[in-house]
Design an enzyme around this catalytic site. Structure first.
Site, PDB file in Angstrom:
ATOM      1  N   THR A  42      32.251  13.878  16.603  1.00 38.66           N
ATOM      2  CA  THR A  42      33.489  13.118  16.714  1.00 38.66           C
ATOM      3  C   THR A  42      33.191  11.668  17.100  1.00 38.66           C
ATOM      4  O   THR A  42      32.232  11.417  17.827  1.00 38.66           O
ATOM      5  CB  THR A  42      34.327  13.794  17.819  1.00 38.66           C
ATOM      6  OG1 THR A  42      34.778  15.030  17.312  1.00 38.66           O
ATOM      7  CG2 THR A  42      35.487  12.968  18.277  1.00 38.66           C
ATOM      8  N   ARG A  69      43.681  25.300  13.620  1.00 36.09           N
ATOM      9  CA  ARG A  69      43.119  24.864  14.906  1.00 36.09           C
ATOM     10  C   ARG A  69      43.143  23.332  15.028  1.00 36.09           C
ATOM     11  O   ARG A  69      42.721  22.616  14.139  1.00 36.09           O
ATOM     12  CB  ARG A  69      41.684  25.377  15.030  1.00 36.09           C
ATOM     13  CG  ARG A  69      41.003  25.071  16.370  1.00 36.09           C
ATOM     14  CD  ARG A  69      40.191  23.795  16.333  1.00 36.09           C
ATOM     15  NE  ARG A  69      39.506  23.548  17.611  1.00 36.09           N
ATOM     16  CZ  ARG A  69      38.874  22.422  17.922  1.00 36.09           C
ATOM     17  NH1 ARG A  69      38.834  21.437  17.047  1.00 36.09           N
ATOM     18  NH2 ARG A  69      38.287  22.270  19.072  1.00 36.09           N
ATOM     19  N   ASP A 125      41.184  18.430  20.839  1.00 39.42           N
ATOM     20  CA  ASP A 125      41.724  17.461  21.799  1.00 39.42           C
ATOM     21  C   ASP A 125      41.891  16.066  21.207  1.00 39.42           C
ATOM     22  O   ASP A 125      42.661  15.257  21.732  1.00 39.42           O
ATOM     23  CB  ASP A 125      40.785  17.353  23.008  1.00 39.42           C
ATOM     24  CG  ASP A 125      39.384  16.889  22.582  1.00 39.42           C
ATOM     25  OD1 ASP A 125      38.843  17.438  21.607  1.00 39.42           O
ATOM     26  OD2 ASP A 125      38.843  15.967  23.226  1.00 39.42           O
TER      27      ASP A 125
HETATM   28  N1  ASP Z   1      36.476  17.279  20.454  1.00 36.89           N
HETATM   29  C1  ASP Z   1      36.386  17.640  19.052  1.00 36.89           C
HETATM   30  C2  ASP Z   1      37.222  18.853  18.780  1.00 36.89           C
HETATM   31  O1  ASP Z   1      37.208  19.763  19.587  1.00 36.89           O
HETATM   32  C3  ASP Z   1      35.000  17.933  18.611  1.00 36.89           C
HETATM   33  C4  ASP Z   1      33.953  16.906  18.936  1.00 36.89           C
HETATM   34  O2  ASP Z   1      34.052  16.190  19.925  1.00 36.89           O
HETATM   35  O3  ASP Z   1      32.978  16.794  18.166  1.00 36.89           O
HETATM   36  O4  ASP Z   1      37.835  18.928  17.737  1.00 36.89           O
END
Ligand code: ASP
Length: 309
Positions: free
Chosen positions: A175, A203, A206
């Protein structure tokens, strides 16, 4: 002139020295530096913090190395569903999209939600209808295809497993996010992601949730998170950092460490965040081995790093 600054991240996870070839390391650092350059060069010319974080995140979304935009992971259905959000600290206006497909830069759509929809969070078909109304081009799945992402998905396809992109032992891209303080002392935060490999049932993590993956308030801080999203939602992580500054008078770094190294760990959540305040101070915190990260500050200091040491 007031101090101004920009910090970015490209995901936190099992990133340890020696696990990557020097070539791979330098391409990640190049990706980080390109995003810093894109955001900082407009901040320097007087752009707002909101414009700078959108610019930095757009650059990261266009880079296939990171799990956002072009580099997004595969869902259980073999599609790419992206989430993004942006928040402005001066007005506390915010915009977010979840489960969008075919959009080259979800962060720009999130910004349009903030500025033109009268809402904060649009998801799935509704977000796509809003994108159509704003004349967004819908790109074919081939734009988002990458062999290594496909192989990641093949490893767990048909199972109930989901996988954090950066928890994979071979690939650790994640991310993306940016926080900035502009020359007017305004701050902003932005986050964008493809989520988790093999995710299903709609799904949403956050990243598009204001207060969890992203938060900004000029009085406290601007925060962008990365990590196992379910824990960041349960911990209201980004807002918790702001609360510790507002109600407990913690300084920026102490508030970030309290949330990431104590409160999130107590929930057994892993990940990290970047933060900035209206004095241009920057903080990084993560409870994983590493986090793709970097900053540039108007005092001339700059930094780009991957590992924890
Ligand atoms: N926080 C992101 C999610 O749960 C994933 C990530 O940080 O790579 O969708």
């Amino acid at each position: 002139m007031r101090p101004f600054s920009l910090a970015i991240h490209g995901g936190a996870g099992t990133l340890t020295r020696g696990m990557m070839t020097p070539e791979k390391e330098s391409s990640y650092l190049e990706g980080i530096n390109a995003a810093l350059e894109a955001g900082y060069s407009i901040l320097e010319k007087g752009a707002s913090a909101t414009e700078a974080v959108a610019e930095a995140v757009t650059t990261l979304e266009n880079c296939p190395l990171f799990n956002a935009g072009k580099g997004s992971v595969f869902t259980a259905e073999g599609t790419h569903e992206m989430d993004a959000s942006i928040m402005e600290g001066s007005t506390r206006q915010a915009g977010a999209v979840a489960m969008v497909t075919g959009i080259k830069n979800p962060i720009l759509l999130a910004r349009d939600v903030m500025e033109h929809s009268g809402h904060v969070l649009l998801a799935g078909p509704g977000a796509m209808a809003f994108a159509a109304q704003r004349n967004y081009e819908i790109l074919p799945p081939s734009y988002f295809f990458a062999q290594f992402r496909y192989d990641q998905w093949q490893g767990i396809k048909g199972t109930d497993k989901t996988q954090l992109d950066h928890a994979d032992s071979d690939r650790k891209f994640g991310t993306v996010g940016a926080v900035a303080c502009d020359i007017y002392g305004n701050i902003a935060a932005a986050t964008s992601t493809g989520g988790m490999t093999n995710k299903k049932f709609g799904r949403i993590g956050d990243s598009p949730i204001i207060g969890s993956g992203t938060y900004a308030n000029n009085q406290t801080c601007a925060v962008s998170c990365t990590g196992s999203g379910e824990f960041f939602i349960r911990g209201a992580v980004a807002y918790d950092v702001s609360c510790l500054i507002e109600h407990c008078q913690l300084d920026l770094q102490a508030a970030c460490d309290e949330v990431i190294k104590k409160r999130l760990l107590a929930l057994e959540g892993d990940g990290g965040l970047i933060a900035v305040n209206s004095n241009g101070n920057i903080a990084f915190s993560f409870n994983t081995e590493g986090m793709y990260r970097g900053f540039r500050h108007s005092d001339g200091s700059r930094y780009a790093a991957i590992y924890g040491d």
